[in-house]
Design an enzyme around this catalytic site. Structure first.
Site: not given
Ligand code: NAP
Length: 250
Positions: A17, A19, A151
């Site tokens: 998903s 990033i 968070y």
């Molecule tokens: P995302 O699309 O929701 O991706 C999150 C990913 O983490 C998904 O692949 C999800 O897998 C996986 N995940 C969550 N909980 C899990 C668990 N318990 N076990 C295994 N996999 C798990 O959001 P994203 O924005 O790409 O997030 C990626 C990272 O970027 C995160 O660490 C987030 O904190 C960080 N981040 C994001 C933002 C933003 O604005 N989007 C900003 C700063 C930092 P499933 O979907 O299969 O559950």
């Protein structure tokens, strides 16, 4: 195209998903074989289908060391090594201190901190000299944001973990750095809103970013590839902030 990662094995948690998925595509385009870890079957199947053959997808939860160990056993069996590890799986939730329950706190710390720490611990036996680890933090660790104390604390913990592990991994010649994104329009940020509120919330967020727009997953992925490559060979224990100027300008 210059294929910087030919012969590399790249492992990405949260690779199904947002990033993580964008990063998997860039690694694949530059020649790496990729192994992804995540929970959602449908999203995993769809990303694997886009990536083509010779990729590995594993359904598991980062809070389970059993799941992680099974995943790394499969990585070992299929590829025999890891050249780059992207520790990216994470969740985001907001609550005021009054609303915060123990369950809320434990879930955030279990997924974001414990999950990341044990991902690294269990991957390390497959990592050799000159391999590299990148950990996803968040720009919320640098400033104060209403209702994001738990968070942000998980991401601050990861920033400290990266610094200390960089010292510990020096003798193995393994580098570890963090990527620190600002607001990116992935499911993490958009999941809580229905379509009618989605657009106005996103434009409100964008209004508070100096460059006046949300970031794209691809813009984080490009920095992850830099940190994973020999282009960043003099960096360890560091972070790259990719947040449209939020931390630097405010
Ligand atoms: P995302 O699309 O929701 O991706 C999150 C990913 O983490 C998904 O692949 C999800 O897998 C996986 N995940 C969550 N909980 C899990 C668990 N318990 N076990 C295994 N996999 C798990 O959001 P994203 O924005 O790409 O997030 C990626 C990272 O970027 C995160 O660490 C987030 O904190 C960080 N981040 C994001 C933002 C933003 O604005 N989007 C900003 C700063 C930092 P499933 O979907 O299969 O559950």
């Amino acid at each position: 195209m210059n294929k910087r990662f030919e012969g590399y094995v790249s492992v990405i948690t949260g690779g199904n998903s947002g990033i993580g998925s964008a990063t998997a595509h860039l690694f694949r385009n530059e020649g790496a074989k990729v192994a992804l870890f995540g929970r959602n079957h449908t999203k995993m199947a769809s990303v694997l289908n886009e990536l083509g053959s010779d990729s590995l997808g594993f359904i598991g939860d980062v809070t389970s060391t059993t799941d992680l160990q099974c995943f790394f056993n499969e990585v070992k069996q299929k590829y025999g090594k890891i050249d780059s590890l992207f520790v990216n799986a994470g969740i985001s939730k907001s609550a005021s201190i009054e609303q915060m329950s123990e369950e809320f706190f434990d879930e955030l710390f279990n997924v974001n901190v414990k999950g990341s720490m044990f991902t690294i611990k269990l991957a390390l036996p497959l990592m050799k000299e000159n391999s590299s680890i990148v950990v996803t933090t968040s720009n919320t660790l640098h400033n104060g944001y209403d209702q994001l104390s738990a968070y942000s604390a998980t991401k601050g913990a990861l920033r400290s973990m990266v610094r200390s592990l960089s010292a510990e991994l020096l003798s193995r010649k393994i580098r570890i750095n963090s990527i620190c994104p600002g607001p990116i329009a992935t499911r993490l940020l958009t999941k809580d809103f229905d379509q009618s509120t989605h657009d106005s919330i996103m434009s409100n967020i964008a209004e508070n970013i100096p460059v006046k727009r949300m970031g794209e997953a691809n813009e984080i992925a490009k920095a992850v590839l830099f940190l994973s490559s020999t282009d960043s060979s003099f960096m360890t224990g560091e972070e790259i902030i990719v947040d449209g100027g939020m931390t630097a300008i405010g």
